[in-house]
Design an enzyme around this catalytic site. Structure first.
Site, PDB file in Angstrom:
ATOM      1  CG  ASN A   1      -4.500  11.390  -6.323  1.00 38.86           C
ATOM      2  OD1 ASN A   1      -3.714  11.312  -7.149  1.00 38.86           O
ATOM      3  ND2 ASN A   1      -5.231   9.944  -6.041  1.00 38.86           N
TER       4      ASN A   1
ATOM      5  CG  HIS B   1      -7.404  12.182  -9.717  1.00 35.08           C
ATOM      6  ND1 HIS B   1      -7.329  11.545  -8.586  1.00 35.08           N
ATOM      7  CD2 HIS B   1      -8.319  13.376  -9.271  1.00 35.08           C
ATOM      8  CE1 HIS B   1      -8.259  11.450  -7.866  1.00 35.08           C
ATOM      9  NE2 HIS B   1      -8.804  12.771  -8.076  1.00 35.08           N
TER      10      HIS B   1
ATOM     11  CG  ASP C   1      -1.867   1.182   1.204  1.00 37.27           C
ATOM     12  OD1 ASP C   1      -2.794   1.173   0.582  1.00 37.27           O
ATOM     13  OD2 ASP C   1      -1.876   2.116   2.024  1.00 37.27           O
TER      14      ASP C   1
ATOM     15  CG  ASP D   1      -3.055   3.740  -2.439  1.00 38.74           C
ATOM     16  OD1 ASP D   1      -4.284   2.891  -1.991  1.00 38.74           O
ATOM     17  OD2 ASP D   1      -2.799   4.471  -1.508  1.00 38.74           O
TER      18      ASP D   1
ATOM     19  CG  ASP E   1      -3.453   8.760 -13.096  1.00 32.07           C
ATOM     20  OD1 ASP E   1      -3.959   8.127 -12.271  1.00 32.07           O
ATOM     21  OD2 ASP E   1      -4.245   9.230 -13.968  1.00 32.07           O
TER      22      ASP E   1
END
Length: 193
Positions: free
Chosen positions: A84, A89, A76, A119, A93
């Site tokens: 973000n 975003h 994680d 994630d 990404d």
């Protein structure tokens, strides 16, 4: 051109179209199983949930039959939501792509890497005992921590928490996924503590 020649020509044309459609269908099928945001090597969550259960079941059968070692790792990304929220975003990404590339570059071709959630990543590792699997998890945490992604005027980086569960021959896939998830959250708590 007589009618029989026209029929033959049309049949030949349809055969070519059929082959083209088959090729297009095969390409789409191959793409549908991979996370296009990241890399062609990483599987999508739906495949992890469907096919990975089957893959884990096969892996467990192999572990049981041959006594080989294998482990499932869940990773994680730490504080990903903040990336973000602060940078958008597109930044998230870009960071996910860099992490995916880092994971793919630092595991063996026989290991299975998948994006499990927004994630979260999963890695199914072969021929590693529990100690080696934990060492590999710490190595991957360090590799992810060293990844830096230029984004606008910022340089994005992130930490990661990896939990590992050895595959036990008598376990079931759902229990292994649950145990790997719990191990990941325990590691996250340990790193924050």
């Amino acid at each position: 051109m007589d009618e029989s020649e026209e029929i033959k020509r049309r049949i030949a044309q349809l055969e070519v179209e059929h082959r083209d459609l088959d090729a297009a269908i095969a390409a789409l099928a191959a793409q549908s199983g991979h996370d296009q945001l990241l890399t062609a090597r990483l599987k999508k969550r739906k495949l992890l949930l469907r096919d990975e259960i089957a893959e884990l079941a096969r892996s467990l059968a192999y572990v049981k039959r041959y006594g080989t070692a294998a482990a499932l790792m869940f990773i994680d990304l730490d504080h990903f939501k903040g990336i973000n929220d602060q940078h958008g975003h597109g930044a998230g990404d870009a960071l996910l792509k860099a992490v995916a590339a880092g994971l793919a570059a630092h595991v063996r071709a026989s290991d299975v890497v998948a994006r499990f959630g927004g994630d979260e990543f999963a890695v199914l590792m072969w021929n590693l005992d529990a100690v080696q699997a934990v060492a590999k998890a710490r190595e991957l945490e360090n590799i992810i921590g060293q990844i830096g992604v230029p984004f606008g005027t910022a340089r994005l980086s992130i930490g990661a928490s990896a939990g590992v569960v050895p595959l036990e021959a008598n376990s079931n896939p759902a229990a292994i996924i649950d145990a790997a998830d719990k191990a990941m959250y325990a590691r996250k708590k340990e790193r924050r503590g």
